[in-house]
Design a protein around this motif. Sequence first.
Motif, PDB file in Angstrom:
ATOM      1  N   LYS A 169       1.423   0.374  -8.142  1.00 52.17           N
ATOM      2  CA  LYS A 169       0.340  -0.615  -8.141  1.00 52.17           C
ATOM      3  C   LYS A 169      -0.201  -0.823  -6.726  1.00 52.17           C
ATOM      4  CE  LYS A 169      -0.493  -5.458  -9.550  1.00 52.17           C
ATOM      5  NZ  LYS A 169      -1.839  -5.452  -9.283  1.00 52.17           N
ATOM      6  N   GLU A 170       0.683  -0.916  -5.746  1.00 51.86           N
ATOM      7  CA  GLU A 170       0.253  -1.093  -4.356  1.00 51.86           C
ATOM      8  C   GLU A 170      -0.547   0.112  -3.872  1.00 51.86           C
ATOM      9  OE1 GLU A 170       4.030  -1.609  -2.488  1.00 51.86           O
ATOM     10  OE2 GLU A 170       4.037  -3.781  -2.780  1.00 51.86           O
ATOM     11  N   LEU A 171      -0.085   1.309  -4.213  1.00 52.26           N
ATOM     12  CA  LEU A 171      -0.798   2.516  -3.793  1.00 52.26           C
ATOM     13  C   LEU A 171      -2.163   2.607  -4.467  1.00 52.26           C
ATOM     14  CD1 LEU A 171       2.108   5.096  -3.686  1.00 52.26           C
ATOM     15  CD2 LEU A 171       0.837   4.164  -1.754  1.00 52.26           C
ATOM     16  N   GLU A 172      -2.230   2.196  -5.721  1.00 56.06           N
ATOM     17  CA  GLU A 172      -3.523   2.210  -6.417  1.00 56.06           C
ATOM     18  C   GLU A 172      -4.501   1.235  -5.765  1.00 56.06           C
ATOM     19  OE1 GLU A 172      -2.022   3.599 -10.844  1.00 56.06           O
ATOM     20  OE2 GLU A 172      -2.168   1.460 -10.418  1.00 56.06           O
ATOM     21  N   GLU A 173      -3.992   0.091  -5.325  1.00 55.62           N
ATOM     22  CA  GLU A 173      -4.849  -0.873  -4.620  1.00 55.62           C
ATOM     23  C   GLU A 173      -5.336  -0.285  -3.294  1.00 55.62           C
ATOM     24  OE1 GLU A 173      -2.533  -4.460  -4.340  1.00 55.62           O
ATOM     25  OE2 GLU A 173      -2.664  -4.830  -6.506  1.00 55.62           O
ATOM     26  N   LEU A 174      -4.446   0.361  -2.550  1.00 58.01           N
ATOM     27  CA  LEU A 174      -4.841   1.013  -1.301  1.00 58.01           C
ATOM     28  C   LEU A 174      -5.842   2.130  -1.558  1.00 58.01           C
ATOM     29  CD1 LEU A 174      -1.466   1.313   0.647  1.00 58.01           C
ATOM     30  CD2 LEU A 174      -3.462  -0.038   1.312  1.00 58.01           C
ATOM     31  N   GLN A 175      -5.601   2.879  -2.599  1.00 55.38           N
ATOM     32  CA  GLN A 175      -6.477   3.998  -2.953  1.00 55.38           C
ATOM     33  C   GLN A 175      -7.900   3.512  -3.236  1.00 55.38           C
ATOM     34  OE1 GLN A 175      -5.621   5.831  -6.770  1.00 55.38           O
ATOM     35  NE2 GLN A 175      -5.955   7.862  -5.904  1.00 55.38           N
ATOM     36  N   ASN A 176      -8.020   2.378  -3.856  1.00 55.43           N
ATOM     37  CA  ASN A 176      -9.328   1.840  -4.228  1.00 55.43           C
ATOM     38  C   ASN A 176      -9.979   1.007  -3.129  1.00 55.43           C
ATOM     39  OD1 ASN A 176      -9.226   3.009  -6.789  1.00 55.43           O
ATOM     40  ND2 ASN A 176      -7.993   1.316  -7.570  1.00 55.43           N
ATOM     41  N   ASN A 177      -9.253   0.732  -2.054  1.00 55.99           N
ATOM     42  CA  ASN A 177      -9.792  -0.050  -0.946  1.00 55.99           C
ATOM     43  C   ASN A 177     -10.543   0.887  -0.006  1.00 55.99           C
ATOM     44  OD1 ASN A 177     -10.332  -1.603   1.275  1.00 55.99           O
ATOM     45  ND2 ASN A 177      -8.233  -2.301   1.578  1.00 55.99           N
ATOM     46  N   ARG A 178     -11.826   0.953  -0.159  1.00 56.24           N
ATOM     47  CA  ARG A 178     -12.644   1.883   0.640  1.00 56.24           C
ATOM     48  C   ARG A 178     -12.971   1.337   2.024  1.00 56.24           C
ATOM     49  NH1 ARG A 178     -11.078   6.340  -1.308  1.00 56.24           N
ATOM     50  NH2 ARG A 178     -11.179   6.358  -3.546  1.00 56.24           N
ATOM     51  N   GLU A 179     -12.465   0.141   2.353  1.00 55.25           N
ATOM     52  CA  GLU A 179     -12.674  -0.405   3.693  1.00 55.25           C
ATOM     53  C   GLU A 179     -11.804   0.323   4.718  1.00 55.25           C
ATOM     54  OE1 GLU A 179     -12.209  -4.645   3.717  1.00 55.25           O
ATOM     55  OE2 GLU A 179     -13.544  -4.873   1.998  1.00 55.25           O
ATOM     56  N   ASN A 180     -10.698   0.870   4.266  1.00 57.24           N
ATOM     57  CA  ASN A 180      -9.822   1.603   5.172  1.00 57.24           C
ATOM     58  C   ASN A 180      -9.585   2.997   4.580  1.00 57.24           C
ATOM     59  OD1 ASN A 180      -7.691   2.688   6.713  1.00 57.24           O
ATOM     60  ND2 ASN A 180      -6.992   0.632   7.240  1.00 57.24           N
ATOM     61  N   GLU A 181     -10.409   3.944   4.986  1.00 53.55           N
ATOM     62  CA  GLU A 181     -10.359   5.306   4.440  1.00 53.55           C
ATOM     63  C   GLU A 181      -9.027   6.002   4.730  1.00 53.55           C
ATOM     64  OE1 GLU A 181     -12.408   7.058   2.380  1.00 53.55           O
ATOM     65  OE2 GLU A 181     -13.450   5.150   2.156  1.00 53.55           O
ATOM     66  N   PHE A 182      -8.420   5.721   5.887  1.00 51.64           N
ATOM     67  CA  PHE A 182      -7.149   6.357   6.232  1.00 51.64           C
ATOM     68  C   PHE A 182      -6.073   6.002   5.209  1.00 51.64           C
ATOM     69  CE2 PHE A 182      -3.015   6.252   8.412  1.00 51.64           C
ATOM     70  CZ  PHE A 182      -2.886   7.595   8.725  1.00 51.64           C
ATOM     71  N   TYR A 183      -5.905   4.711   4.932  1.00 49.26           N
ATOM     72  CA  TYR A 183      -4.893   4.287   3.965  1.00 49.26           C
ATOM     73  C   TYR A 183      -5.241   4.733   2.556  1.00 49.26           C
ATOM     74  CZ  TYR A 183      -2.751   1.500   7.627  1.00 49.26           C
ATOM     75  OH  TYR A 183      -2.144   1.097   8.781  1.00 49.26           O
ATOM     76  N   SER A 184      -6.510   4.773   2.251  1.00 47.70           N
ATOM     77  CA  SER A 184      -6.954   5.252   0.952  1.00 47.70           C
ATOM     78  C   SER A 184      -6.563   6.715   0.764  1.00 47.70           C
ATOM     79  CB  SER A 184      -8.468   5.075   0.823  1.00 47.70           C
ATOM     80  OG  SER A 184      -8.908   5.550  -0.406  1.00 47.70           O
ATOM     81  N   LYS A 185      -6.754   7.520   1.791  1.00 45.40           N
ATOM     82  CA  LYS A 185      -6.395   8.943   1.736  1.00 45.40           C
ATOM     83  C   LYS A 185      -4.875   9.120   1.614  1.00 45.40           C
ATOM     84  CE  LYS A 185      -6.890  13.397   2.163  1.00 45.40           C
ATOM     85  NZ  LYS A 185      -7.148  14.174   0.977  1.00 45.40           N
ATOM     86  N   LEU A 186      -4.103   8.322   2.368  1.00 46.44           N
ATOM     87  CA  LEU A 186      -2.640   8.395   2.255  1.00 46.44           C
ATOM     88  C   LEU A 186      -2.192   8.069   0.831  1.00 46.44           C
ATOM     89  CD1 LEU A 186      -1.380   6.715   5.558  1.00 46.44           C
ATOM     90  CD2 LEU A 186      -1.398   9.146   4.993  1.00 46.44           C
ATOM     91  N   ALA A 187      -2.778   7.034   0.255  1.00 42.33           N
ATOM     92  CA  ALA A 187      -2.435   6.662  -1.119  1.00 42.33           C
ATOM     93  C   ALA A 187      -2.797   7.793  -2.079  1.00 42.33           C
ATOM     94  CB  ALA A 187      -3.148   5.372  -1.507  1.00 42.33           C
TER      95      ALA A 187
END
Length: 135
Positions: A39-57
């Motif tokens: 669930k946390e990774l899915e939230e990071l994945q969908n957070n386009r404000e931080n592309e780096f964390y989104s890519k890691l997720a």
Amino acid sequence: MPHWAVMGSGRTLRETVLESSPILTLLNESFISSWSLVKELEELQNNRENEFYSKLADLHLEKYNFPVEMIICLPNGTVIHHINANYFLDITSMKPEDVESSIFSFSTNFEDPSTATYLQFLKEGLQRAKPYLQT
């Protein structure tokens, strides 16, 4: 230093191999360890404000299979080794002579096959990371 992560609850791992002194020593000396809930990774994945964390997720969720996935990755998020907990448990419940893969072979140094197999998994991850981490 590679990152080692578990995705999912991982209760079985915490109650077995992660109580082993050799495993904990190797993790402390050679890995940055973390736990991530899907669930946390899915939230990071969908957070386009931080592309780096989104890519890691993205990179981690790409390798995830229910219920728990053990992942070894480089600091940039590239997954270099992973195994699903169900597959891990299947392998460690087999007799050593029935295991075909040399990656998850048993060691006579441990009475518990899951500890020996997990240690081998971590060592294989370190081997796979070497070419990327040499400067």
